[in-house]
Motif scaffolding. Structure first.
Motif, PDB file in Angstrom:
ATOM      1  N   THR A  64       0.828  -1.208   0.000  1.00  0.00           N
ATOM      2  CA  THR A  64       0.000   0.000   0.000  1.00  0.00           C
ATOM      3  C   THR A  64       0.860   1.255   0.000  1.00  0.00           C
ATOM      4  N   LEU A  65       1.946   1.227   0.755  1.00  0.00           N
ATOM      5  CA  LEU A  65       2.851   2.380   0.795  1.00  0.00           C
ATOM      6  C   LEU A  65       3.441   2.666  -0.582  1.00  0.00           C
ATOM      7  N   GLN A  66       3.826   1.620  -1.287  1.00  0.00           N
ATOM      8  CA  GLN A  66       4.398   1.811  -2.617  1.00  0.00           C
ATOM      9  C   GLN A  66       3.368   2.377  -3.588  1.00  0.00           C
ATOM     10  N   THR A  67       2.105   2.009  -3.389  1.00  0.00           N
ATOM     11  CA  THR A  67       1.045   2.563  -4.234  1.00  0.00           C
ATOM     12  C   THR A  67       0.889   4.058  -3.988  1.00  0.00           C
ATOM     13  N   TYR A  68       0.875   4.449  -2.716  1.00  0.00           N
ATOM     14  CA  TYR A  68       0.740   5.869  -2.384  1.00  0.00           C
ATOM     15  C   TYR A  68       1.954   6.671  -2.833  1.00  0.00           C
ATOM     16  N   GLU A  69       3.113   6.017  -2.903  1.00  0.00           N
ATOM     17  CA  GLU A  69       4.332   6.709  -3.301  1.00  0.00           C
ATOM     18  C   GLU A  69       4.209   7.284  -4.707  1.00  0.00           C
ATOM     19  N   THR A  70       3.468   6.599  -5.541  1.00  0.00           N
ATOM     20  CA  THR A  70       3.320   7.081  -6.921  1.00  0.00           C
ATOM     21  C   THR A  70       2.580   8.414  -6.977  1.00  0.00           C
ATOM     22  N   GLU A  71       1.858   8.752  -5.897  1.00  0.00           N
ATOM     23  CA  GLU A  71       1.109  10.011  -5.858  1.00  0.00           C
ATOM     24  C   GLU A  71       1.854  11.094  -5.084  1.00  0.00           C
ATOM     25  N   GLY A  72       3.071  10.789  -4.638  1.00  0.00           N
ATOM     26  CA  GLY A  72       3.865  11.790  -3.933  1.00  0.00           C
ATOM     27  C   GLY A  72       4.321  11.288  -2.579  1.00  0.00           C
ATOM     28  N   PRO A  73       5.434  11.829  -2.068  1.00  0.00           N
ATOM     29  CA  PRO A  73       6.011  11.324  -0.815  1.00  0.00           C
ATOM     30  C   PRO A  73       5.222  11.694   0.435  1.00  0.00           C
ATOM     31  N   TYR A  74       4.274  12.640   0.312  1.00  0.00           N
ATOM     32  CA  TYR A  74       3.538  13.092   1.496  1.00  0.00           C
ATOM     33  C   TYR A  74       2.040  12.836   1.365  1.00  0.00           C
ATOM     34  N   HIS A  75       1.681  11.760   0.707  1.00  0.00           N
ATOM     35  CA  HIS A  75       0.264  11.421   0.586  1.00  0.00           C
ATOM     36  C   HIS A  75      -0.313  11.248   1.988  1.00  0.00           C
ATOM     37  N   GLN A  76      -1.416  11.940   2.277  1.00  0.00           N
ATOM     38  CA  GLN A  76      -1.916  11.966   3.650  1.00  0.00           C
ATOM     39  C   GLN A  76      -2.327  10.585   4.165  1.00  0.00           C
ATOM     40  N   ASN A  77      -2.772   9.698   3.279  1.00  0.00           N
ATOM     41  CA  ASN A  77      -3.177   8.363   3.730  1.00  0.00           C
ATOM     42  C   ASN A  77      -1.988   7.503   4.146  1.00  0.00           C
ATOM     43  N   SER A  78      -0.812   7.829   3.625  1.00  0.00           N
ATOM     44  CA  SER A  78       0.359   7.013   3.954  1.00  0.00           C
ATOM     45  C   SER A  78       0.727   7.134   5.427  1.00  0.00           C
ATOM     46  N   SER A  79       0.360   8.239   6.069  1.00  0.00           N
ATOM     47  CA  SER A  79       0.648   8.404   7.494  1.00  0.00           C
ATOM     48  C   SER A  79      -0.054   7.327   8.316  1.00  0.00           C
ATOM     49  N   GLU A  80      -1.326   7.077   8.011  1.00  0.00           N
ATOM     50  CA  GLU A  80      -2.078   6.052   8.743  1.00  0.00           C
ATOM     51  C   GLU A  80      -1.530   4.657   8.465  1.00  0.00           C
ATOM     52  N   VAL A  81      -1.122   4.421   7.223  1.00  0.00           N
ATOM     53  CA  VAL A  81      -0.569   3.105   6.881  1.00  0.00           C
ATOM     54  C   VAL A  81       0.744   2.875   7.630  1.00  0.00           C
ATOM     55  N   LEU A  82       1.587   3.895   7.664  1.00  0.00           N
ATOM     56  CA  LEU A  82       2.856   3.783   8.392  1.00  0.00           C
ATOM     57  C   LEU A  82       2.621   3.586   9.886  1.00  0.00           C
ATOM     58  N   TYR A  83       1.617   4.257  10.414  1.00  0.00           N
ATOM     59  CA  TYR A  83       1.274   4.090  11.834  1.00  0.00           C
ATOM     60  C   TYR A  83       0.855   2.646  12.111  1.00  0.00           C
ATOM     61  N   SER A  84      -0.006   2.106  11.254  1.00  0.00           N
ATOM     62  CA  SER A  84      -0.437   0.710  11.419  1.00  0.00           C
ATOM     63  C   SER A  84       0.738  -0.246  11.259  1.00  0.00           C
ATOM     64  N   LEU A  85       1.628   0.071  10.327  1.00  0.00           N
ATOM     65  CA  LEU A  85       2.827  -0.747  10.138  1.00  0.00           C
ATOM     66  C   LEU A  85       3.684  -0.732  11.400  1.00  0.00           C
ATOM     67  N   GLY A  86       3.842   0.447  12.002  1.00  0.00           N
ATOM     68  CA  GLY A  86       4.620   0.548  13.232  1.00  0.00           C
ATOM     69  C   GLY A  86       4.041  -0.300  14.347  1.00  0.00           C
ATOM     70  N   LEU A  87       2.718  -0.284  14.480  1.00  0.00           N
ATOM     71  CA  LEU A  87       2.066  -1.096  15.514  1.00  0.00           C
ATOM     72  C   LEU A  87       2.288  -2.583  15.264  1.00  0.00           C
ATOM     73  N   GLU A  88       2.231  -2.972  13.996  1.00  0.00           N
ATOM     74  CA  GLU A  88       2.425  -4.383  13.651  1.00  0.00           C
ATOM     75  C   GLU A  88       3.862  -4.816  13.944  1.00  0.00           C
ATOM     76  N   LEU A  89       4.815  -3.953  13.650  1.00  0.00           N
ATOM     77  CA  LEU A  89       6.217  -4.261  13.943  1.00  0.00           C
ATOM     78  C   LEU A  89       6.449  -4.358  15.447  1.00  0.00           C
ATOM     79  N   GLN A  90       5.752  -3.530  16.216  1.00  0.00           N
ATOM     80  CA  GLN A  90       5.869  -3.598  17.676  1.00  0.00           C
ATOM     81  C   GLN A  90       5.422  -4.953  18.204  1.00  0.00           C
ATOM     82  N   LYS A  91       4.347  -5.477  17.621  1.00  0.00           N
ATOM     83  CA  LYS A  91       3.836  -6.775  18.077  1.00  0.00           C
ATOM     84  C   LYS A  91       4.892  -7.864  17.933  1.00  0.00           C
TER      85      LYS A  91
END
Length: 430
Positions: A64-91
């Motif tokens: 999903t992050l790579q998909t958002y990357e095509t629309e720019g490095p600061y796509h607002q939805n990527s913040s939520e995806v990265l947050y969810s990714l961080g939580l998953e890595l914590q687990k």
């Protein structure tokens, strides 16, 4: 065949007039290429372990992050995806990688929502969780400072909604105090005192604050007074003296305080806190029988901590009489008196759903007077997915916590009893 007229007649870059607008556009493009941050695709690639590339759900986050990357490095939805990714890595205990994802999530959030966007708060809390698991004392304090600034920017400094965070930050300073071996470690105590008292004042001034919130704050206030009473030394200190204490910004006292004066009043201050807790629980129609009896038990604990053993035993006996007359005597006795408790009891508590912290275990004997001895088998107790910290000084930190500590003794047939080979689990970082 290529039409030479078409190609030869097409203007080249050299023949185009460089207008001011075109020049500015080219310059901006060059700057973006030069200073743009790591793309989301690169972030995903650098953070993705080999197994994660084919696993779910990590793989879906990276895709999903790579998909958002095509629309720019600061796509607002990527913040939520990265947050969810961080939580998953914590687990999975991958806290280093989780921190990278969470910090990137915060950065994108700030670009889109502003420096003081309150939607950063959950990300910052998750960053603190990973930092706690990695025992990064100074970064934790800095992150709490940032979290407090977000709250004050959103609510102001006098909003009662700040009280829980001020209390949490105060308790953090008590944890940090155990790890600080510098000459200014007292500043952690004065910061904790200022923060918790500020929280208590905000809560008491708010007619709609809950009784349970006030009780939690009063228990924290008693806890900080306990630590002050045990501090060795009689320095002048204020809660704004040290770098660590900057997290108390706006709530700290700038007036220097003599440690000995604070220590001398600590028993009385803590006693007032516990007496007030008993009053609040007695007046609260929603308080359970267990909460009322616990409040009275912790008053006895306070007497015992300060060597008022006769008063403590009288209070314990009154509590045991009430337990025997209750409708659940076995359950209450097991909960409060079947196993010795390190005092103050609030030190032993941790959120049931905690995903971070530093826990140590030890075996020891505890006498009927509440003293520990024969401490052995000190080791880390790991949460699911957590990796050991492997700090050499953790054993000594645990010994320091136990040395000279007082325990609520085990009671058998309404009498305090010796007990051997007790397993103690203590959170050094909550």
């Amino acid at each position: 065949m290529i039409n030479n007229k078409l190609t030869s007649s097409a203007p080249t870059l050299a023949t185009l007039p460089l207008t001011a607008a075109l020049f500015a556009g080219l310059l901006l493009g060059l700057l973006l290429i030069t200073v743009s941050p790591k793309t989301m695709g690169e972030l995903a690639s650098s953070n993705t372990p080999t197994s994660a590339k084919t696993s779910t759900p990590l793989a879906s986050y990276y895709s999903t992050l790579q998909t958002y990357e095509t629309e720019g490095p600061y796509h607002q939805n990527s913040s939520e995806v990265l947050y969810s990714l961080g939580l998953e890595l914590q687990k999975g205990g991958q806290h280093g990688k989780a921190l990278k994802a969470l910090r990137r999530a915060m950065h994108i959030n700030r670009v889109n929502g502003g420096l003081n966007s309150f939607s950063q708060a959950p990300m910052l809390r998750s960053i603190i969780n990973s930092q706690k698991s990695m025992v990064r004392i100074e970064p934790i304090t800095n992150s709490y400072n940032q979290l407090l600034r977000l709250h004050t920017a959103t609510y102001g400094k006098h909003d009662p909604r700040l009280a829980p965070l001020l209390n949490e930050l105060g308790v953090w300073h008590l944890d940090a105090y155990q790890f600080d071996e510098s000459d200014t470690r007292i500043d952690h105590l004065t910061s904790a005192y200022s923060l918790i008292m500020s929280a208590l004042q905000l809560s008491e001034a708010n007619p709609s604050s809950s009784t349970r919130e006030q009780i939690e704050l009063l228990r924290s206030a008693a806890l900080v007074n306990f630590h002050v009473s045990r501090h060795q030394g009689d320095q002048w200190a204020s809660s704004t003296d040290s770098h660590y204490s900057l997290s108390a910004d706006g709530f700290a006292t700038t007036n220097p305080q003599r440690t000995g004066i604070l220590s001398g009043a600590s028993f009385r201050r803590g006693l007032v806190c516990h007496q007030r807790i008993i009053e609040l629980t007695a007046a609260n129609p929603g308080a359970s029988q267990e909460e009322k009896i616990r409040a009275q038990t912790e008053l006895a604990d306070w007497y015992l901590l300060f060597n008022h053993r006769t008063k403590a035993m009288i209070q314990y006996q009154q509590v045991l009489t009430k337990i025997a007359a209750s409708d659940q005597p076995d359950a209450l006795h097991k909960q409060l008196f079947a196993t010795p408790r390190l005092l103050p009891a609030v030190r032993m508590e941790q959120q049931q759903s905690a995903i971070s912290g530093l826990f140590m275990t030890a075996k020891l004997d505890i006498s009927d007077k509440g003293w520990g001895s024969k401490v052995d088998n000190i080791e880390e107790a790991l949460l699911p997915g957590q990796s050991p910290v492997k700090r050499k000084n953790l054993r000594y930190k645990m010994l320091d916590a136990i040395k000279g500590a007082r325990f609520r003794p085990q009671f058998v047939d309404n009498k305090p009893a010796d007990v051997s080979n007790v397993t103690l689990t203590l959170p050094l970082i909550h």
